[in-house]
Design a protein around this motif. Structure first.
Motif, mmCIF file in Angstrom:
data_model
loop_
_atom_site.group_PDB
_atom_site.id
_atom_site.type_symbol
_atom_site.label_atom_id
_atom_site.label_comp_id
_atom_site.label_asym_id
_atom_site.label_seq_id
_atom_site.Cartn_x
_atom_site.Cartn_y
_atom_site.Cartn_z
ATOM 1 N N THR A 79 0.853 -1.196 0.000
ATOM 2 C CA THR A 79 0.000 0.000 0.000
ATOM 3 C C THR A 79 0.884 1.239 0.000
ATOM 4 O O THR A 79 0.652 2.191 -0.755
ATOM 5 N N ASP A 88 -3.426 2.845 -8.862
ATOM 6 C CA ASP A 88 -4.819 2.557 -8.518
ATOM 7 C C ASP A 88 -4.874 1.667 -7.259
ATOM 8 O O ASP A 88 -4.252 0.612 -7.203
ATOM 9 N N ARG A 89 -5.662 2.097 -6.253
ATOM 10 C CA ARG A 89 -5.775 1.358 -4.992
ATOM 11 C C ARG A 89 -6.251 -0.083 -5.160
ATOM 12 O O ARG A 89 -5.886 -0.967 -4.383
ATOM 13 N N LYS A 90 -7.099 -0.256 -6.173
ATOM 14 C CA LYS A 90 -7.753 -1.576 -6.334
ATOM 15 C C LYS A 90 -6.733 -2.695 -6.488
ATOM 16 O O LYS A 90 -6.957 -3.818 -6.062
ATOM 17 N N GLU A 93 -5.560 -3.748 -3.098
ATOM 18 C CA GLU A 93 -6.686 -4.350 -2.359
ATOM 19 C C GLU A 93 -6.867 -5.817 -2.755
ATOM 20 O O GLU A 93 -7.229 -6.647 -1.936
ATOM 21 N N SER A 94 -6.562 -6.109 -4.031
ATOM 22 C CA SER A 94 -6.746 -7.501 -4.470
ATOM 23 C C SER A 94 -5.711 -8.447 -3.834
ATOM 24 O O SER A 94 -5.936 -9.650 -3.752
#
Ligand code: ASP
Length: 459
Positions: A79, A88-90, A93-94
């Motif tokens: 992160t 992109d944060r996604k 997150e995955s």
């Protein structure tokens, strides 16, 4: 000119390091593929992501609730990197979902450990590919499965299947930068298998060969490989050229900068390995190639502290007449899965030298002692710990072994260091001196002074 560049743990440990990679790739259009490690240490007390992943697996398996904390620490590392790089944060997150998915779906512990352990490089490659696109490259994350890195696990070892190189060849003319996670491949059944620690170096070599590259650049945090451990010596002599065989010997015997098995995929090629510094890419560099041209000037390329050894000395009168005696002794070590390093012999005795790290579980040592005592009609069995082995490596030993032995003995004699064993490597490019642990520092220092400062072998 085509280059595969591999970036080690320190080169991908933080966002600012990854920005340096962007710069390196920008400055050299010949770089067609990059292979990345998992984020390594940012500072001395930091923990490598691969170590966190191993803890995650162990904590989960022992049902320790701390595994959630470890999982969060791992995700936090990515992160932080991703936020600074503005990705992109996604994506990050995955990563948590992927790890939890492995933990709950892979039943076989061996394959689960391999899947978890390899995720450090997998996540990093996804993230770095995204960053490369962000800064204007046409880049794609390509997994070892897509590439066709096919491995086989047998006898505690991971082997590369030949078809791997043919499979990778298909990516040869891709008009984009390939971003590949190092350290793992897949077996025939589609399960992930990791190489031994430091194995992203092996992945880099596989890619360089499969893609038909001219050069395999290997980026670390050192400007050169040095002739002796830079944490023990101030300004040790830099190595500018070294042969594959010398590098393999030094890596196996204590040099951590380059994984010992990483030379193997390149042995039948003319690909040179250039070891470079991510923090200072335009300076220095060590070239590893088939043959070294300065052997006359520089007979000994390096010396290393191999580590601690234990000897099992067996004495039995008339041992020399008993054909197969050594094999029977070795069978005991094989049965216990203990690799044997050296076997000096004499008429009625044999010493088996093993790395002490394999005997950390003390029951192993007593099991070996019991098995030897029960299998032979011995006169004596003496087990000795706290031996240290120093390796002296160089193609020049082939012609100068006599002189080297004379000088080493002289230096150790002057310093009153007792040689417990001295072993000439069968390949003739290495020499091992086993001494008492207490003499280790003095031995290294005095040999270094003679070989590299006073240059007595060059005279
Ligand atoms: N990440 C793995 C390790 O720490 C592999 C590598 O970096 O080469 O051993």
């Amino acid at each position: 000119m085509k280059i595969t560049a591999k970036f080690g743990g320190s080169s991908v440990a933080s966002a600012s390091q990854i920005e340096k990679i962007g710069q390196i790739v920008k400055n050299d259009e010949n770089i067609r593929a990059i292979v990345v490690s998992a984020p390594g240490k940012r500072f001395k007390a930091d923990i490598k992501v691969t170590d966190l992943l191993i803890s995650l697996f162990e904590e989960y398996k022992s049902q320790s609730p701390t595994y959630i904390k470890t999982l969060d620490m791992i995700v936090l590392r990515y992160t932080e990197i991703s936020e600074i790089l503005g990705l992109d944060r996604k994506l990050v997150e995955s990563f948590k979902e992927i790890l939890l998915g492995f933990l709950t779906s892979i039943e076989d512990d061996f394959y689960l450990e391999n899947a978890i352990k390899s995720s450090g490089e997998d996540f990093n490659a996804r993230l770095i590919a995204a960053y490369m696109n962000k800064i204007g490259f046409k880049a794609s994350y390509v997994s070892p499965k897509d590439l066709g890195i096919v491995l086989e696990y047998s006898l505690n070892d991971v082997n590369i299947l030949d078809e791997t190189y043919k499979n990778i060849e298909k990516f040869k003319d891709r008009d984009e930068l390939l971003v590949v996670p190092g350290f793992y491949g897949y077996n025939m059944d589609g399960n992930r298998l990791t190489f031994s620690r430091g194995g992203a170096d092996i992945s880099g070599a596989i890619l360089a060969r499969g893609l038909g590259c001219d050069i395999y650049e290997n980026y670390t945090d050192m400007t050169y490989i040095y002739s002796a451990n830079p944490s023990l010596f101030e300004n040790p002599a830099p190595i500018k050229n070294i042969s594959y065989a010398e590098m393999r010997e030094l890596s196996y015997n204590g040099f951590e900068i380059f994984q010992e098995d990483a030379v193997e995929p390149l042995l039948d090629t003319d690909i040179e390995i250039h070891v470079k510094n991510t923090n200072n890419p335009n300076e220095g560099g060590t070239i590893i190639s088939k043959e070294r041209t300065d052997v006359d000037k520089n007979p000994i390329i390096g010396m290393s502290d191999v580590g601690e050894f234990t000897s099992f000395k067996i004495t039995e009168y008339l041992m020399n007449r008993k054909v197969g005696y050594i094999k029977n002794v070795l069978d005991i070590f094989q049965y216990m899965h203990i690799p044997v390093e050296h076997i000096p012999t004499s008429i009625d005795s044999i010493s088996i030298l093993v790395r002490s790290e394999y005997l950390e579980d003390s029951s192993k040592k007593s099991s070996i002692v019991n098995a030897i005592n029960n299998s032979f009609d011995l006169d004596e069995l003496v087990v000795r710990d706290f031996l240290k082995s120093i390796a002296i490596v160089g193609e020049g030993l082939k012609d100068q072994m006599t002189k080297a032995l004379y000088i080493i003995s002289d230096v150790l004699n002057q310093n009153q260091i007792k040689i417990e064993y001295i072993i000439q490597g069968a390949s003739n490019n290495s020499l091992f001196i086993l001494i008492n642990k207490k003499d280790e520092k003095l031995c290294l220092k005095s040999l270094y002074k003679a070989i590299y400062e006073d240059k007595v072998l060059d005279k």
